[in-house]
Design a protein around this motif. Structure first.
Motif, short mmCIF file in Angstrom:
data_model
loop_
_atom_site.label_atom_id
_atom_site.label_comp_id
_atom_site.label_asym_id
_atom_site.label_seq_id
_atom_site.Cartn_x
_atom_site.Cartn_y
_atom_site.Cartn_z
N UNK A 50 12.31 -11.26 7.18
CA UNK A 50 10.88 -11.19 6.84
C UNK A 50 10.62 -9.99 5.95
N UNK A 51 11.10 -8.83 6.37
CA UNK A 51 10.84 -7.61 5.61
C UNK A 51 11.48 -7.67 4.23
N UNK A 52 12.67 -8.24 4.12
CA UNK A 52 13.33 -8.32 2.81
C UNK A 52 12.56 -9.22 1.86
N UNK B 104 0.84 -1.21 0.00
CA UNK B 104 0.00 0.00 0.00
C UNK B 104 0.87 1.26 0.00
N UNK B 105 1.97 1.25 0.75
CA UNK B 105 2.85 2.41 0.78
C UNK B 105 3.46 2.67 -0.58
N UNK B 106 3.91 1.62 -1.25
CA UNK B 106 4.48 1.78 -2.60
C UNK B 106 3.42 2.29 -3.57
N UNK B 107 2.20 1.77 -3.45
CA UNK B 107 1.11 2.19 -4.34
C UNK B 107 0.78 3.66 -4.18
N UNK B 108 1.00 4.20 -2.96
CA UNK B 108 0.70 5.61 -2.71
C UNK B 108 1.91 6.52 -2.89
N UNK B 109 3.02 5.95 -3.39
CA UNK B 109 4.15 6.80 -3.74
C UNK B 109 5.29 6.84 -2.75
N UNK B 110 5.30 5.99 -1.73
CA UNK B 110 6.41 5.93 -0.78
C UNK B 110 7.52 5.05 -1.34
N UNK B 111 8.79 5.38 -1.11
CA UNK B 111 9.88 4.47 -1.49
C UNK B 111 9.80 3.19 -0.65
N UNK B 112 10.07 2.06 -1.26
CA UNK B 112 10.01 0.80 -0.54
C UNK B 112 11.03 0.77 0.61
N UNK B 113 12.19 1.40 0.42
CA UNK B 113 13.20 1.44 1.48
C UNK B 113 12.64 2.08 2.75
N UNK B 114 11.86 3.14 2.58
CA UNK B 114 11.29 3.86 3.71
C UNK B 114 10.31 2.97 4.48
N UNK B 115 9.40 2.35 3.75
CA UNK B 115 8.40 1.50 4.40
C UNK B 115 9.01 0.27 5.05
N UNK B 116 9.96 -0.37 4.35
CA UNK B 116 10.57 -1.59 4.89
C UNK B 116 11.38 -1.28 6.15
N UNK B 117 12.05 -0.13 6.17
CA UNK B 117 12.81 0.27 7.35
C UNK B 117 11.89 0.46 8.55
#
Length: 682
Positions: free
Chosen positions: A635-637, A380-393
């Motif tokens: 898990x996150x990776x 959902x974060x990627x779909x709304x324009x967030x970098x995946x690195x930010x959300x995964x962190x």
């Protein structure tokens, strides 16, 4: 024919452990209902009589008569015995599925040829240890048969109860030999993916399954590595040293005997042997060569080590966590959190943190928290324009709240290891958990505002109320766990059993996220994880017995007191030690090895053991979030399709926040002790 027999054995093994965990859970649930049913039925009868409801009064009196005459005093004892059988046979199933945890950091760096030798050596050690335990267990069962001893409540012959030791250990020995034979011919080992949940696809990327160094060419792969030779020879040489002491060739001073215990344990663990087997082999070697303790006493310790009703809380909470992970609870908590703060800067990230905190209130596992929340929030974060690195962190670190908030498997392990109140430890994590949640949210908001990440439209009050109503079924578990323990209705173990039954009910009948056909799979997964942990606990009890026999904890406590470190310096040393250990081992193994050694020293310095437990817990959180063995990272990776090295950099802002939080928790005891004292639990 052999294949048919092996398949039949596999099915019997799976059926047995899944049935035992389900039966034990149901039995404790029924026992709790029975305990309060008689009193409530007579109260209902009086109320019905006073209001002229004669039919209800008669029905209530009949229920009271039935419940009063029903004797379930044997339920707790039977539950303990069922879990012991589940642990012994589940440990064998764990060998087949590859769930037993080990320190394979050095082994994975070996060339293929040397790596194969070390792994086969480790599997052979596992077969030797379990084979010895099966033999000692059979001898012990024979002795129990001739004594005719019976259990207290069930009045069952104890030889039948203890039969779990030789049968389970014998099956485990067979599984080690089976895995070694298959690996010798195919080069493949069983792999248990602890991170997998439905809806999350594994990708088998090099980040998740690193290739051993030197595997690039066939010539390099065939090369014998000096490191591989050292890994195999080190435990053999230490064992030879112990035999030389036993035969009188050399005389070891007391300090060197103690050093030998830890040297052998470390040497065995570095070969990749499961931690539980390394602990057991170390104890067997020490008892056989350096003490006069009868080796047959090991069989009794292998049984009594987990013959505790408090330890049974571990499988119950694991089962509850499995139902919650698959049962749609996480998505509803995320929706509620998003409706509250989704319109702030970094709203989806903030919602992920809050959802992790809410899920942690009822789950007790960091891995389950990251998997359940991350699988929904990150896409959902990627779909709304967030970098995946930010959300995964964010999710990697926020998921560690799973072992800090209310129910927590590491807290239970610590409580059992140090004889500390489980209820007090549960409550002690609430305020620190809320503080860490706030700190992570502040960092996320600041970064999102600075980088101008997108915000969601503000939800209406109606939307917030709707999402709260949908998530209330899951959040009610908080009331069951803390309300039950604080009010005295349940013990911690009974609260865990009630949580497991409640989680099953809402997952299957309320949210309908899983069907009845999926329940056996959830039971089997929970039993597998539980058996692995209980087997570590069993052998850790043996290890603690050796340490106590050598008077090491008391000696270490006196030595630390003589260093004049004070409680401030001691806690600093403990934090450094635990952070280093977190680089190589998973949390429960660290706690089982370290807590019995460090807790006496902490107590001697006037450090409250509940506060000390939370300090250890936060250290374990940090270890889950950084390489090389941080499970949350893996898990996150998997969910984010990111390499471990890339994700390790992405988590830095939140990991540094957690280190700052560790300092606060360490040197502000009142943060952890305030609630337990207010509630009268400490």
């Amino acid at each position: 024919m052999l294949r048919v027999l092996n398949r039949a054995l596999n099915h019997l093994e799976e059926w047995l452990i899944a049935t035992l965990i389900a039966a034990a859970t149901g039995l404790i649930f029924i026992a709790v209902l029975h305990r309060y049913g008689a009193g409530e039925s007579i109260a209902l009868s009086r109320w019905a009589t006073a209001h002229g409801l004669t039919w209800l009064a008669a029905l209530s009196k009949a229920a009271f008569t039935f419940l009063s005459e029903l004797d379930l005093s044997w339920a707790q004892e039977l539950c303990i015995y069922m879990f012991i059988w589940m642990a012994k046979f589940g440990a064998a199933y764990g060998v087949r599925t590859g769930i037993h945890v080990g320190v394979d950091l050095l082994v994975n760096r070996l060339p293929e040829h040397s790596r194969k030798h070390v792994i086969l050596f480790a599997l052979l050690c596992g077969a030797i240890f379990t084979g010895m335990i099966a033999a000692f267990g059979a001898s012990f069962v024979g002795e129990m048969f001739h004594t005719g001893q019976q259990s207290n409540d069930l009045e069952a012959p104890m030889w039948i109860v203890y039969l779990a030791i030789p049968l389970g250990s014998g099956l485990m020995c067979f599984r080690f030999i089976q895995v070694a034979w298959f690996y010798f011919w195919t080069g493949e080992l069983p792999h248990h993916d602890e991170t997998h949940v439905e809806g999350v696809q594994a990708d088998g990327s090099p980040a998740l399954h690193p290739q051993p160094a030197g595997a690039a060419t066939k010539a390099a792969a065939r090369k014998v590595s000096p490191l591989g030779v050292i890994l195999i020879l080190a435990p053999i040489l230490i064992f030879a040293l112990c035999l030389a002491e036993k035969s009188g060739v050399i005389v070891l001073p007391h300090w060197m005997r103690a050093a030998t215990v830890f040297a052998l344990l470390i040497a065995l663990m570095l070969t990749g042997i499961p931690v539980s087997i390394a602990l057991g082999l170390t104890v067997m070697t020490f008892l056989f060569t350096l003490t006069t303790v009868p080796i047959e006493a090991v069989s009794m310790k292998l049984f009594t080590g987990i013959e505790s009703f408090e330890i049974m809380a571990i499988p119950f909470f694991i089962l509850a966590g499995n139902f919650l992970t698959h049962g749609g609870v996480a998505r509803r908590m995320i929706n509620f959190a998003t409706s509250l703060i989704g319109h702030w800067h970094g709203g989806l990230g903030l919602a992920g943190i809050v959802a992790c905190a809410m899920f942690a209130l009822v789950c007790g596992s960091s891995v389950a928290t990251v998997a359940a929340i991350g699988a929904i929030v990150l896409p959902e974060m990627v779909r709304h324009g967030y970098p995946m690195r930010f959300g995964a962190g964010i999710i990697t670190v926020a998921g560690s709240l799973g072992i800090l908030m209310l129910p927590s498997i590491p807290k239970i392990v610590y409580a059992v290891s140090t004889n500390t109140s489980i209820g007090a430890l549960f409550v002690a994590g609430l305020l620190p958990g809320m503080m860490l949640t706030t700190m992570l949210c502040i960092v996320t908001w600041w970064l999102a505002r600075k980088r101008d990440y997108p915000r969601l439209p503000k939800a209406s009050w109606g939307e917030t109320v709707r999402t709260f109503r949908e998530s209330i079924w899951g959040l009610m578990l908080v009331v069951i766990i803390i309300g039950g323990i604080y009010s005295g209705l349940f013990t911690a173990t009974e609260a865990a059993a009630m949580a497991a039954v409640y989680s099953f009910f809402i997952s299957v009948f309320v949210y309908k996220a899983i069907g009845m056909k999926d329940v056996p799979r959830v039971l089997l997964r929970a039993a597998n994880t539980s058996a692995m942990l209980l087997y570590i606990v069993t052998n850790a009890v043996l290890f603690s017995f050796v340490l106590s026999n050598e008077n090491l904890p008391a000696t270490l406590a006196d030595w630390i007191a003589a260093q004049n470190l004070g409680w401030v310096g001691f806690l600093l040393v403990v934090n450094v030690l635990l952070l280093l250990a977190g680089n190589f081992m998973e949390p429960n193994s660290i706690i089982l090895i370290m807590a019995p050694i460090l807790a006496p020293a902490a107590k001697k310095l006037g450090i409250d053991l509940v506060h000390f437990g939370i300090v250890i817990d936060v250290n374990m959180e940090v270890g889950l979030c950084h390489p090389p063995v941080g499970l949350n990272l893996y898990v996150a990776s998997m969910i984010a399709r990111m390499r471990i090295t890339e994700l390790a950099v992405a988590v830095m802002p939140w990991l540094l926040t957690m280190l700052a939080f560790l300092v606060v928790v360490t040197y502000w005891p009142e943060l952890t002790l305030f609630l337990p004292r207010v509630l009268g639990m400490h």
